[in-house]
Design an enzyme around this catalytic site. Sequence first.
Site, PDB file in Angstrom:
ATOM      1  N   GLU A   1       0.841  -1.224   0.116  1.00 47.32           N
ATOM      2  CA  GLU A   1       0.047  -0.044   0.171  1.00 47.32           C
ATOM      3  C   GLU A   1       1.002   1.355   0.201  1.00 47.32           C
ATOM      4  O   GLU A   1       1.922   1.347   0.673  1.00 47.32           O
ATOM      5  CB  GLU A   1      -0.878   0.032   1.316  1.00 47.32           C
ATOM      6  CG  GLU A   1      -1.884   1.159   1.220  1.00 47.32           C
ATOM      7  CD  GLU A   1      -2.717   1.065   2.544  1.00 47.32           C
ATOM      8  OE1 GLU A   1      -3.821   1.786   2.586  1.00 47.32           O
ATOM      9  OE2 GLU A   1      -2.667   0.392   3.331  1.00 47.32           O
TER      10      GLU A   1
ATOM     11  N   GLU B   1     -13.185   2.636   4.066  1.00 47.51           N
ATOM     12  CA  GLU B   1     -11.965   2.877   5.163  1.00 47.51           C
ATOM     13  C   GLU B   1     -12.153   4.232   5.576  1.00 47.51           C
ATOM     14  O   GLU B   1     -10.864   4.961   5.204  1.00 47.51           O
ATOM     15  CB  GLU B   1     -10.500   2.364   4.581  1.00 47.51           C
ATOM     16  CG  GLU B   1      -9.504   2.110   6.042  1.00 47.51           C
ATOM     17  CD  GLU B   1      -8.021   1.889   5.642  1.00 47.51           C
ATOM     18  OE1 GLU B   1      -7.381   1.017   5.846  1.00 47.51           O
ATOM     19  OE2 GLU B   1      -7.551   2.684   4.561  1.00 47.51           O
TER      20      GLU B   1
END
Length: 279
Positions: free
Chosen positions: A155, A256
């Site tokens: 990520e 998220e």
Amino acid sequence: MGYPDQRFDVNLSILFTELPLLERPAAAAAAGFTAVELWWPWIETPTPPQAELDALKKALDDAGTHLVGLNFYAGQLPGPDRGALSVPGEESDRFRANIEVAADFAASVGCTALNALYGNRVEGADPQAQDALALENLVLAARAADRVGAILLVEALNKPESPLYPLVSAPAAIEVVDRVNAATGLGNAKFLLDLYHLSMNGEDLSQVIKAYAAKTGHVQIADNPGRGAPGTGSLPLERLLDELKDAGYTGRVGLEYKPGDRPSAEAFDWLPETARADR
């Protein structure tokens, strides 16, 4: 097209955190979701007692929720840390101790995506040595993920909120993905494309989607500014998700984002209930 055409999951480490961990799957299910994801829930230990792992599995099963994404041990998250795998010494050792634990738990619940946060730069440590350590640990993680039929996610975060994290652009994360795949030959390392983080970095999101959709294994969203629900900021998230789909991405989209000053269950009014269950 639009939101109802996507496959969403809820991140239970940022939403429903007003509840104890074991109550969150049922709360997500009550809100209409059947797929969830988690950061590593035991921030103090990479190797929790089996009874705690079993209890989380039972909570997921009892709620009828499917865990679709899990972080490896990442240090104090939320908190000052942004992963452990490139941090020399004890933290790297803790990451290694976690690899098989996380992979085995993922296998037990049918989770097929494991996210390995890279870790911050450490004052006094050689960045090249940190990168070499990171590659060693990512190779181990990729092999463990492959053993259980999962992908390994890498990520990119954003520099304003994670100034010591070295992967703060899509190309930087893609470079690591390519390096891991070259080292293992497995091809199971993929990019975690978080539209909020990339927007905070000022990247051209449409261009990132065109360039890297084929290497993307998971997508996460929050609006910007504020990291709130879609519609609370200025990101054209619905259009960007359509662009991802047009570019060939067929995976899930992790929610998220922060619920704001309301209960998490009320933070989904932007998404019709009929579009919340995983398909």
